[in-house]
Write a protein that holds these residues in place. Structure first.
Motif: not given
Ligand SMILES: Nc1ncnc2c1ncn2[C@@H]1O[C@H](COP(=O)(O)OP(=O)(O)OP(=O)(O)O)[C@@H](O)[C@H]1O
Ligand SMILES: [Mg+2]
Lengths: 417, 227
Positions: A40-45, A353-358, A366-370, A375-387
């Protein structure tokens, strides 16, 4: 206390299969969370980047009257001498390119297209010499060639061209009202097709040279907008202030707008969507929580008599609570550790590497401009929250069934089964 | 000294009320070795549970060394049991994940005794119940008789005033059952611990110094016997 911890750990080790299955359930939940969040972050970015690269640029200069009536695309509220301003901007280190946007009816002839037809289109008139300093269309060309100054030509977005059945070499006619309200028709040849990563653009794009358009529309050298590329920087506002002061020197009516202002609707939708994705992530957590509470329920249920014995022998309720909470926390910890490891591992591929959603993105708005590879993005806070969530939630959900078991009277516990 | 005065215990079983104890009175002195016998449903378990402070009576009173159990709250009862009572169950109720040693030592752990003392006392009581060398075994790798020996060790290791045993031999064959009773008797004599155990087995009743017969929630006989 030491005994309680030991008992909890021994129970964990004893019921290995159940521990492992539950830990895996938690791990999968957390992994999903980390990966979905990353996507989601990757898509938004990427959406925001594609928005700037293909739609809004970093900032845009408009006549303030144009801004107020921007829905009508008023050609008369224009920038009279765009090149002079671009020149002045360049002196201060900014890169700009003029554009004129107008709506038209596109008429398709049966000669090229097999049958006649017409449809409303939005035309973006660009300066082929400088547009690619600000936008990125040149890189996306998949057929034919890019525009040349002064020619009677258009370049189309590939999805738009496909929908139309247009090919390089075909002719189209655009009918529109020029600056002043007169009707004007122009015959233009399709010279190139671009595959723009921004699906919104690729679905509708019709581009032509700005000087050709200027002649037809009687713009007299004017453009409706100047698009600016800003260096990547935290201080975008500082640039805007600087640009505003430059343009104030030549024309009081002009104002510079950030891409955030231009894409306000999109950003509002993105914001709303973030709320929606929060719900998805919440559901992922609920699944993990149900998994572990179920496991702990079973664990407690099958040990009710044992529990009755310990209570009869004088073990306090809080000590028993503690034992089960440590046990559940242990499962949660194992699950969280593996969840974070799997999640990070999966995310590594997603980021690199990402996933091909073409195909999906084309048929589904879906409203996303992609488009294509996400491709994904690293989000340390999500990882910490998950943990932390995996760990803490596990302990919390053990509380409830333990309390229920402790509410049974001791003889009932001892009679159990 | 345990004093049971006119104790009534009713159970609500759906619509009907089951009178498990209908006004039972008795006194048990320190160091007695008492059997509570009677047919199934006569109220043996109920009486033991009430004396053991794990069940609440409906009327009457039980005094343990002069303290009314009805005046104790849940926490005080827990503390009381922890410090003074040992339990032996028909189904042993050992913790399967713990070794023989740990099944006994945890009773001392929850009393917060020092580690060295826990070790010394646990090893000593396991030796006394005849489980020397089996300290590290899990219950699943021991026979029923051996498991009940762990339970006896667990009940006795903290040197309680009273040990309550609800049908301690019912799951054992008669030879093993006798060994367990002999062990209980030996412990009773050695430590002067009060033993109260229930049974409906004649052989077990014969072991007791005192036999209290329950029938339908009433005591129908209470006799001391010389062994
Ligand atoms: N929790 C309960 N709810 C309802 N009735 C109960 C409950 N516990 C015991 N009873 C009833 O109380 C009576 C006495 O039960 P108790 O368990 O004390 O008998 P017992 O002498 O121990 O029998 P047994 O030899 O079968 O163990 C029985 O009629 C029994 O059905
Ligand atoms: Mg019974």
């Amino acid at each position: 206390m030491k005994f309680i911890v030991e008992l909890a750990l021994k129970n964990l080790a004893r019921y290995k299969r159940r521990t492992i299955i539950t830990a895996i359930a938690i791990a999968v939940g957390l992994m999903m969370y980390i990966i979905v969040d990353s996507m989601l972050i990757g898509a938004e970015y990427e959406s925001m980047r594609n928005l700037r690269w293909y739609e809004t640029s970093s900032a845009r200069i408009l006549d303030s009257g144009y801004w107020e009536n921007r829905m009508q695309l008023p050609l008369d509220k224009n920038i009279a001498q765009p090149y002079r301003i671009i020149e002045e901007l360049r002196d201060e280190g900014f890169v700009g390119t003029p554009r004129t946007t107008f709506s038209a009816d596109m008429i398709l002839s049966s000669e090229d297209f097999g049958e006649e037809g017409n449809l409303p289109v939005l035309i973006t008139a660009i300066d082929p010499r400088t547009d690619n300093d600000v936008f990125r269309f040149e890189d996306t060309l998949i057929e034919g060639r890019f525009l040349r100054p002064g020619e009677d030509a258009v370049v189309l977005g590939s999805w738009f061209a496909e929908d139309l059945g247009a090919k390089v070499g075909y002719w189209v006619t655009l009918v529109t009202r020029g600056n002043g309200g007169f009707y004007e028709a122009m015959d233009l040849q399709v010279v190139g097709i671009v595959n723009c990563p921004n699906p919104n653009v690729n679905r509708t794009l019709v581009m032509m040279p700005i000087d050709t358009a200027g002649d037809y529309l009687a713009m007299d050298g004017a453009a409706t907008e100047i698009n600016i590329l800003l260096p990547d920087s935290k201080d975008a506002n500082g640039y805007l202030v600087e640009i505003q002061s430059i343009i104030d020197q030549s024309d009081d009516n002009l104002a510079v707008y950030s891409w955030e202002a231009l894409a306000k609707d999109y950003l509002a939708i993105a914001e709303a969507k973030r709320g929606g994705t929060g719900v998805i992530l919440f559901l992922v957590f609920i699944i993990a929580a149900v998994g572990i509470s179920n496991t702990m329920l079973m664990a407690i249920y099958e040990r009710i008599r044992e529990l009755g014995m310990m209570r009869a022998l004088g073990m306090t309720d809080s000590a028993i609570h503690m034992a089960f909470i440590i046990e559940a926390g242990g499962i949660g910890l194992i699950g969280s550790i593996f969840g974070v490891i799997f999640g990070a591992f999966g995310n590594f591929f997603l980021v690199n590497y990402g996933i091909n959603f073409g195909m999906i993105m084309r048929d589904m708005d879906m409203g996303y401009r992609i488009q294509s590879v996400l491709k994904g993005a690293w989000n340390p806070s999500a990882i910490i929250i998950a943990f932390l969530a995996g760990f803490i939630l596990s302990m919390l959900v053990a509380w409830i069934p333990t309390r229920r078991a402790l509410k049974m009277d001791i003889p009932a516990c001892l009679r159990h089964q | 000294m345990i004093k049971v005065e006119q104790v009534v215990r009713d159970y609500q079983a759906g619509e009907t009320v089951v009178k498990a104890l209908k006004g039972v009175s008795l006194e048990i002195g320190d160091g007695e070795f008492v059997s509570i016998a009677g047919p199934s449903g006569s109220g043996k378990t109920t009486l033991l549970n009430l004396i053991g402070c794990i069940d609440a009576l409906d009327s009457g009173e039980i005094l343990i060394d002069g303290v009314k159990v009805t005046s104790m709250d849940k926490k005080e009862k827990t503390t009381y049991r922890r410090n003074n009572l040992g339990f032996i169950f028909q189904t042993y109720n050992l913790i399967p994940v713990l070794s023989a040693y740990e099944n006994v030592s945890f009773v001392l752990s929850i009393l917060n005794l020092p580690e060295a003392e826990i070790h010394q006392r646990t090893m000593a009581i396991l030796r006394e119940v005849g489980l020397q060398g089996m300290e590290d075994r899990r219950p699943s790798r021991l026979s029923g008789g051996q498991q009940q020996r762990i339970a006896i060790a667990r009940a006795l290791v903290k040197n309680p005033r009273i040990v309550l045993a609800d049908e301690p031999t019912a799951n054992l064959d008669s030879k093993t059952g006798q060994e367990i009773l002999k062990l209980m008797k030996a412990m009773n004599e050695k430590y002067h611990t009060t033993f109260i155990f229930s049974t409906h087995d004649q052989m077990v009743m014969d072991f007791a110094d005192r036999l209290i017969l329950l029938h339908d929630g009433n005591i129908i006989s209470d006799e001391r016997r010389s062994v």
